[in-house]
Write a protein that holds these residues in place. Structure first.
Motif, PDB file in Angstrom:
ATOM      1  N   THR A 280       1.631   0.275  11.140  1.00 56.40           N
ATOM      2  CA  THR A 280       2.752   0.823  10.380  1.00 56.40           C
ATOM      3  C   THR A 280       3.190  -0.173   9.322  1.00 56.40           C
ATOM      4  O   THR A 280       3.465  -1.336   9.628  1.00 56.40           O
ATOM      5  CB  THR A 280       3.945   1.126  11.302  1.00 56.40           C
ATOM      6  OG1 THR A 280       3.574   2.131  12.252  1.00 56.40           O
ATOM      7  CG2 THR A 280       5.148   1.615  10.501  1.00 56.40           C
ATOM      8  N   ALA A 281       3.250   0.290   8.074  1.00 58.38           N
ATOM      9  CA  ALA A 281       3.785  -0.514   6.982  1.00 58.38           C
ATOM     10  C   ALA A 281       5.163   0.015   6.624  1.00 58.38           C
ATOM     11  O   ALA A 281       5.344   1.226   6.453  1.00 58.38           O
ATOM     12  CB  ALA A 281       2.857  -0.470   5.766  1.00 58.38           C
ATOM     13  N   VAL A 282       6.121  -0.892   6.509  1.00 60.22           N
ATOM     14  CA  VAL A 282       7.508  -0.519   6.246  1.00 60.22           C
ATOM     15  C   VAL A 282       7.940  -1.102   4.904  1.00 60.22           C
ATOM     16  O   VAL A 282       7.902  -2.319   4.703  1.00 60.22           O
ATOM     17  CB  VAL A 282       8.433  -1.028   7.361  1.00 60.22           C
ATOM     18  CG1 VAL A 282       9.871  -0.570   7.102  1.00 60.22           C
ATOM     19  CG2 VAL A 282       7.962  -0.551   8.728  1.00 60.22           C
ATOM     20  N   VAL A 283       8.340  -0.226   3.984  1.00 61.17           N
ATOM     21  CA  VAL A 283       8.825  -0.671   2.677  1.00 61.17           C
ATOM     22  C   VAL A 283      10.333  -0.869   2.779  1.00 61.17           C
ATOM     23  O   VAL A 283      11.085   0.079   3.006  1.00 61.17           O
ATOM     24  CB  VAL A 283       8.479   0.357   1.585  1.00 61.17           C
ATOM     25  CG1 VAL A 283       9.024  -0.101   0.232  1.00 61.17           C
ATOM     26  CG2 VAL A 283       6.967   0.549   1.503  1.00 61.17           C
ATOM     27  N   VAL A 284      10.762  -2.124   2.608  1.00 62.38           N
ATOM     28  CA  VAL A 284      12.170  -2.487   2.755  1.00 62.38           C
ATOM     29  C   VAL A 284      12.802  -2.798   1.403  1.00 62.38           C
ATOM     30  O   VAL A 284      13.954  -2.477   1.152  1.00 62.38           O
ATOM     31  CB  VAL A 284      12.318  -3.705   3.696  1.00 62.38           C
ATOM     32  CG1 VAL A 284      13.785  -4.006   3.981  1.00 62.38           C
ATOM     33  CG2 VAL A 284      11.567  -3.478   5.008  1.00 62.38           C
ATOM     34  N   GLY A 285      12.035  -3.442   0.513  1.00 58.90           N
ATOM     35  CA  GLY A 285      12.565  -3.827  -0.788  1.00 58.90           C
ATOM     36  C   GLY A 285      12.907  -2.622  -1.647  1.00 58.90           C
ATOM     37  O   GLY A 285      12.294  -1.558  -1.529  1.00 58.90           O
ATOM     38  N   VAL A 286      13.886  -2.801  -2.521  1.00 60.73           N
ATOM     39  CA  VAL A 286      14.311  -1.729  -3.430  1.00 60.73           C
ATOM     40  C   VAL A 286      13.536  -1.862  -4.732  1.00 60.73           C
ATOM     41  O   VAL A 286      13.727  -2.816  -5.496  1.00 60.73           O
ATOM     42  CB  VAL A 286      15.822  -1.789  -3.704  1.00 60.73           C
ATOM     43  CG1 VAL A 286      16.225  -0.703  -4.701  1.00 60.73           C
ATOM     44  CG2 VAL A 286      16.602  -1.640  -2.406  1.00 60.73           C
ATOM     45  N   ALA A 287      12.643  -0.913  -4.989  1.00 58.55           N
ATOM     46  CA  ALA A 287      11.810  -0.941  -6.184  1.00 58.55           C
ATOM     47  C   ALA A 287      12.488  -0.220  -7.347  1.00 58.55           C
ATOM     48  O   ALA A 287      13.407   0.586  -7.139  1.00 58.55           O
ATOM     49  CB  ALA A 287      10.455  -0.286  -5.890  1.00 58.55           C
ATOM     50  N   ASN A 288      12.027  -0.508  -8.530  1.00 59.81           N
ATOM     51  CA  ASN A 288      12.472   0.227  -9.707  1.00 59.81           C
ATOM     52  C   ASN A 288      12.162   1.711  -9.529  1.00 59.81           C
ATOM     53  O   ASN A 288      11.154   2.082  -8.923  1.00 59.81           O
ATOM     54  CB  ASN A 288      11.763  -0.316 -10.952  1.00 59.81           C
ATOM     55  CG  ASN A 288      12.273   0.296 -12.239  1.00 59.81           C
ATOM     56  OD1 ASN A 288      11.943   1.434 -12.583  1.00 59.81           O
ATOM     57  ND2 ASN A 288      13.088  -0.454 -12.952  1.00 59.81           N
TER      58      ASN A 288
END
Length: 368
Positions: A280-288
């Motif tokens: 599982t990959a979790v995207v935490v950062g807020v991208a443009n």
């Protein structure tokens, strides 16, 4: 009871923040006024100043604050003057289907309180009388702030408020991504991309969950050294690797969990790329808002891999904030070590410059 207060304001996108004296109005029904003791300087605040998070200026910054209640509005029964509290930048109504099903971080009301209080108005104005928006219903980078009770969590009075403030965003977001969103299992292999304030907390979240291997990835050797203090068992400087995904796959044999804590689509793809089967990959950062991530669709099927997001660490603030404080008091959660430097409110422009330059794990503005 109005209060005059120094506050940190974004007046123009892509311009330095300014410190001004503002008027903070008395709390109305279901609201409280807080005298702030501390506020963390979070990357999301920086994102508001450069337009990555589209808050309309002028906006009072700050969403990672802690302080004491000095006034309560009509109908407030669960808070009293003198209570120690931490702000929650996600408003939690307790009534919508997300709140009712245990996912208050996705509360419908939160979308209505992005730069105002939930009723669409604000309690902040400049000395000329012009209304000032507030970051995510908070605006706690100020000496005083009036918030709706749905954005406030009561905490143990024995915990230093300058440390407790960090729980309001960076700690909850990072630790929660590991513990709540991914539900990292003991003995697992984990990779964390980005060792800023949120990434360091994702690392210690993996450690608290019992991961046996925690690989920290960053371009800064100094940040990688700090990652070791928070539980990283291995470090990889991506700047010195020709193919960071291959390097990590060779090191790990394929990760069970990977966390993107930078806010870039390419790095989210790398986090997905280092997974083993069933990972599982979790995207935490807020991208443009215009940023995208590309993965090989077939790998989702044949590898049974998951690519998901984590907002605010899938937080249940009224439950999770006290739990994190309990871990801190039991010396299982590092808060003191996160604070690289403290600033006065007048030094806020320097705090943002240091954040932009990557000098701090977390800078904290102290108001007393």
């Amino acid at each position: 009871m109005e209060q005059r207060a120094k506050a940190v304001i974004c007046r123009e996108i892509n311009q330095p923040v300014v410190v001004e004296e503002i008027i903070v109005e008395a709390p109305r029904r279901d609201e409280v006024m807080i005298k702030l003791v501390a506020c963390g300087v979070c990357h999301s605040d920086l994102s508001a100043t450069n337009g990555t998070i589209p808050f309309p200026p002028p906006v009072v910054l700050g969403h990672e604050g802690a302080g004491r209640i000095v006034a309560v509005g009509e109908g407030v029964t669960n808070f009293k003057v003198g209570d120690h509290v931490v702000s929650s930048f996600v408003s939690m109504c307790g009534k919508c289907r997300y709140c009712q099903t245990g996912r208050p971080q996705l509360c419908d009301q939160a979308g209505k309180a992005m730069f105002t209080l939930p009723d669409g108005t604000v309690r902040t104005r400049d000395l000329s009388g012009k209304a000032l928006n507030v970051f995510s219903g908070c605006g706690v980078m100020a000496e005083y702030a009036t918030l709706h009770t749905d954005n406030v969590v009561k905490i143990d009075q024995q915990v230093p408020l300058d440390k407790a403030a960090l729980i309001g965003c960076g700690v909850m977001t990072g630790v929660g991504a590991a513990v709540n969103t991914a539900k990292v299992e003991p003995g697992s292999i984990t990779v964390v991309f980005g060792c800023g304030g949120v990434g360091l907390n994702a690392i210690q979240g993996c450690a608290i969950a019992g991961a046996r291997m925690i690989v920290a990835v960053d371009t800064s050797d100094a940040k990688l050294e700090m990652a070791k203090q928070f539980g990283a068992t291995h470090v990889v400087n991506s700047k010195s690797e020709e193919n960071v995904v291959k390097t990590i796959l060779k090191l790990t044999g394929g990760a069970d969990y990977a966390f993107e804590c930078v806010g870039l689509g390419d790095i989210a793809a790398q986090a997905y790329g280092v997974l083993g089967k069933g990972g599982t990959a979790v995207v935490v950062g807020v991208a443009n808002q215009k940023d995208t991530t590309t993965v090989k669709t077939a790998s989702l099927t044949f590898g049974e891999k998951t690519l998901t997001g984590s907002y605010f660490g899938s937080a249940r603030p009224t439950e999770d904030f006290p739990r994190l404080i309990g871990l801190y008091r039991a010396q299982r959660l590092k808060l003191d070590e996160l604070i690289s430097r403290t600033y006065t409110v007048d030094e806020a422009p320097q705090a943002f410059a240091d954040l932009s330059a990557g000098r701090n794990a977390r800078g904290v503005i102290l108001f007393e």
